[in-house]
Scaffold this motif. Sequence first.
Motif, PDB file in Angstrom:
ATOM      1  N   ASN A  28       0.773  -1.295   0.000  1.00  0.00           N
ATOM      2  CA  ASN A  28      -0.027   0.035  -0.062  1.00  0.00           C
ATOM      3  C   ASN A  28       0.846   1.280   0.169  1.00  0.00           C
ATOM      4  N   GLN A  29       1.985   1.305   0.779  1.00  0.00           N
ATOM      5  CA  GLN A  29       2.895   2.451   0.808  1.00  0.00           C
ATOM      6  C   GLN A  29       3.526   2.607  -0.647  1.00  0.00           C
ATOM      7  N   VAL A  30       3.809   1.555  -1.242  1.00  0.00           N
ATOM      8  CA  VAL A  30       4.352   1.667  -2.709  1.00  0.00           C
ATOM      9  C   VAL A  30       3.395   2.180  -3.483  1.00  0.00           C
ATOM     10  N   LYS A  31       2.236   1.555  -3.634  1.00  0.00           N
ATOM     11  CA  LYS A  31       0.991   2.091  -4.341  1.00  0.00           C
ATOM     12  C   LYS A  31       0.725   3.452  -4.457  1.00  0.00           C
ATOM     13  N   ALA A  32       0.813   3.899  -3.130  1.00  0.00           N
ATOM     14  CA  ALA A  32       0.617   5.423  -2.882  1.00  0.00           C
ATOM     15  C   ALA A  32       1.510   6.347  -3.689  1.00  0.00           C
ATOM     16  N   LYS A  33       2.837   5.720  -3.834  1.00  0.00           N
ATOM     17  CA  LYS A  33       3.926   6.562  -4.756  1.00  0.00           C
ATOM     18  C   LYS A  33       3.773   6.547  -6.052  1.00  0.00           C
ATOM     19  N   GLY A  34       2.749   5.861  -6.599  1.00  0.00           N
ATOM     20  CA  GLY A  34       2.575   5.947  -8.125  1.00  0.00           C
ATOM     21  C   GLY A  34       2.767   4.459  -8.921  1.00  0.00           C
ATOM     22  N   ASN A  35       2.209   4.348 -10.143  1.00  0.00           N
ATOM     23  CA  ASN A  35       2.334   3.261 -10.787  1.00  0.00           C
ATOM     24  C   ASN A  35       3.717   2.619 -11.040  1.00  0.00           C
ATOM     25  N   THR A  36       4.599   3.674 -11.322  1.00  0.00           N
ATOM     26  CA  THR A  36       5.944   3.493 -11.991  1.00  0.00           C
ATOM     27  C   THR A  36       6.629   2.741 -10.768  1.00  0.00           C
ATOM     28  N   GLN A  37       6.474   3.389  -9.522  1.00  0.00           N
ATOM     29  CA  GLN A  37       7.271   2.785  -8.308  1.00  0.00           C
ATOM     30  C   GLN A  37       6.544   1.354  -7.849  1.00  0.00           C
ATOM     31  N   TYR A  38       5.186   1.213  -8.269  1.00  0.00           N
ATOM     32  CA  TYR A  38       4.533  -0.004  -7.853  1.00  0.00           C
ATOM     33  C   TYR A  38       5.249  -0.925  -8.838  1.00  0.00           C
ATOM     34  N   GLN A  39       5.512  -0.883 -10.088  1.00  0.00           N
ATOM     35  CA  GLN A  39       6.050  -1.710 -10.908  1.00  0.00           C
ATOM     36  C   GLN A  39       7.405  -2.132 -10.740  1.00  0.00           C
ATOM     37  N   LYS A  40       8.070  -1.188 -10.453  1.00  0.00           N
ATOM     38  CA  LYS A  40       9.776  -1.463  -9.970  1.00  0.00           C
ATOM     39  C   LYS A  40       9.707  -2.235  -8.844  1.00  0.00           C
ATOM     40  N   PHE A  41       8.878  -2.133  -7.740  1.00  0.00           N
ATOM     41  CA  PHE A  41       8.858  -2.861  -6.563  1.00  0.00           C
ATOM     42  C   PHE A  41       8.361  -4.481  -6.760  1.00  0.00           C
ATOM     43  N   LEU A  42       7.462  -4.615  -7.963  1.00  0.00           N
ATOM     44  CA  LEU A  42       6.978  -5.911  -8.159  1.00  0.00           C
ATOM     45  C   LEU A  42       8.272  -6.514  -8.868  1.00  0.00           C
ATOM     46  N   LEU A  43       8.956  -5.955  -9.854  1.00  0.00           N
ATOM     47  CA  LEU A  43      10.212  -6.537 -10.418  1.00  0.00           C
ATOM     48  C   LEU A  43      11.137  -6.715  -9.443  1.00  0.00           C
ATOM     49  N   ILE A  44      11.331  -6.105  -8.361  1.00  0.00           N
ATOM     50  CA  ILE A  44      12.343  -6.382  -7.308  1.00  0.00           C
ATOM     51  C   ILE A  44      11.923  -7.602  -6.517  1.00  0.00           C
ATOM     52  N   ILE A  45      10.432  -7.706  -6.126  1.00  0.00           N
ATOM     53  CA  ILE A  45       9.892  -8.830  -5.256  1.00  0.00           C
ATOM     54  C   ILE A  45      10.211 -10.169  -6.057  1.00  0.00           C
ATOM     55  N   LYS A  46      10.083 -10.202  -7.365  1.00  0.00           N
ATOM     56  CA  LYS A  46      10.085 -11.289  -8.361  1.00  0.00           C
ATOM     57  C   LYS A  46      11.497 -11.512  -8.338  1.00  0.00           C
ATOM     58  N   ALA A  47      12.264 -10.658  -8.516  1.00  0.00           N
ATOM     59  CA  ALA A  47      14.062 -11.046  -8.414  1.00  0.00           C
ATOM     60  C   ALA A  47      14.196 -11.665  -7.189  1.00  0.00           C
ATOM     61  N   LEU A  48      13.739 -11.286  -5.955  1.00  0.00           N
ATOM     62  CA  LEU A  48      14.243 -11.771  -4.672  1.00  0.00           C
ATOM     63  C   LEU A  48      13.575 -13.125  -4.533  1.00  0.00           C
ATOM     64  N   ALA A  49      12.525 -13.435  -5.267  1.00  0.00           N
ATOM     65  CA  ALA A  49      11.846 -14.711  -5.007  1.00  0.00           C
ATOM     66  C   ALA A  49      12.751 -15.869  -5.893  1.00  0.00           C
ATOM     67  N   MET A  50      13.383 -15.255  -7.199  1.00  0.00           N
ATOM     68  CA  MET A  50      14.164 -16.130  -7.674  1.00  0.00           C
ATOM     69  C   MET A  50      15.279 -16.418  -6.930  1.00  0.00           C
ATOM     70  N   VAL A  51      16.169 -15.402  -6.706  1.00  0.00           N
ATOM     71  CA  VAL A  51      17.416 -15.430  -5.897  1.00  0.00           C
ATOM     72  C   VAL A  51      17.086 -16.557  -4.716  1.00  0.00           C
ATOM     73  N   SER A  52      16.070 -16.273  -3.830  1.00  0.00           N
ATOM     74  CA  SER A  52      15.934 -17.070  -2.719  1.00  0.00           C
ATOM     75  C   SER A  52      15.817 -18.618  -3.045  1.00  0.00           C
ATOM     76  N   ASP A  53      15.207 -18.941  -4.183  1.00  0.00           N
ATOM     77  CA  ASP A  53      15.062 -20.353  -4.603  1.00  0.00           C
ATOM     78  C   ASP A  53      16.494 -21.008  -4.899  1.00  0.00           C
ATOM     79  N   ASP A  54      17.327 -20.092  -5.149  1.00  0.00           N
ATOM     80  CA  ASP A  54      18.873 -20.713  -5.236  1.00  0.00           C
ATOM     81  C   ASP A  54      19.556 -20.803  -3.914  1.00  0.00           C
ATOM     82  N   LEU A  55      18.926 -20.051  -2.897  1.00  0.00           N
ATOM     83  CA  LEU A  55      19.940 -20.336  -1.810  1.00  0.00           C
ATOM     84  C   LEU A  55      19.538 -21.714  -0.887  1.00  0.00           C
TER      85      LEU A  55
END
Length: 114
Positions: free
Chosen positions: A87-114
Motif C-alpha cells: 500500500n505504501q508503494v502503491k501510494a507513490k504511483g504506478n511506476t514505483q509499484y511496477q519497480k517494486f514488483l520487479l524487485i520482489i520477483k527477483a528476490l523470489a528467484m534468488v531465494s530459490d537458489d539459496l
Amino acid sequence: MNVNTNIDYTEIGRKIHHSRMEHSYTQEQLTELCDISTAFVGHIERGTRAMSLETLVTVCKILNLSADYLLMDELPETDASITAAVNQVKAKGNTQYQKFLLIIKALAMVSDDL
C-alpha cells in the motif's frame, strides 16, 4: 468439517523461540515488549504453560507472526506487513509499484537458489 482441538504447546513455544531469536530479542526484551514475566516467556517457549488470548495476540504483533502459523502451522494468504508495504508503494504511483514488483520477483528467484 473435522476440527482438531489438540494444541501442541511445545511446537508453539518452539516457533516463538525461533522468531524471538530471528528478531535478536532476549527473553527479557520480549517480556518488556509483551508486559509479561521472563519466567512466563520461558514457560511459553518450553510449552509448559498456555498463554491467554491477549498474550497470544501481543506476542504475534511483537514478533510479526500470524496466529494461524502458531496454532495450525499455516501461513495466512495475506500478511499485514506485506499488505502495508504494498500500500505504501502503491501510494507513490504506478511506476514505483511496477519497480517494486520487479524487485520482489527477483528476490523470489534468488531465494530459490539459496
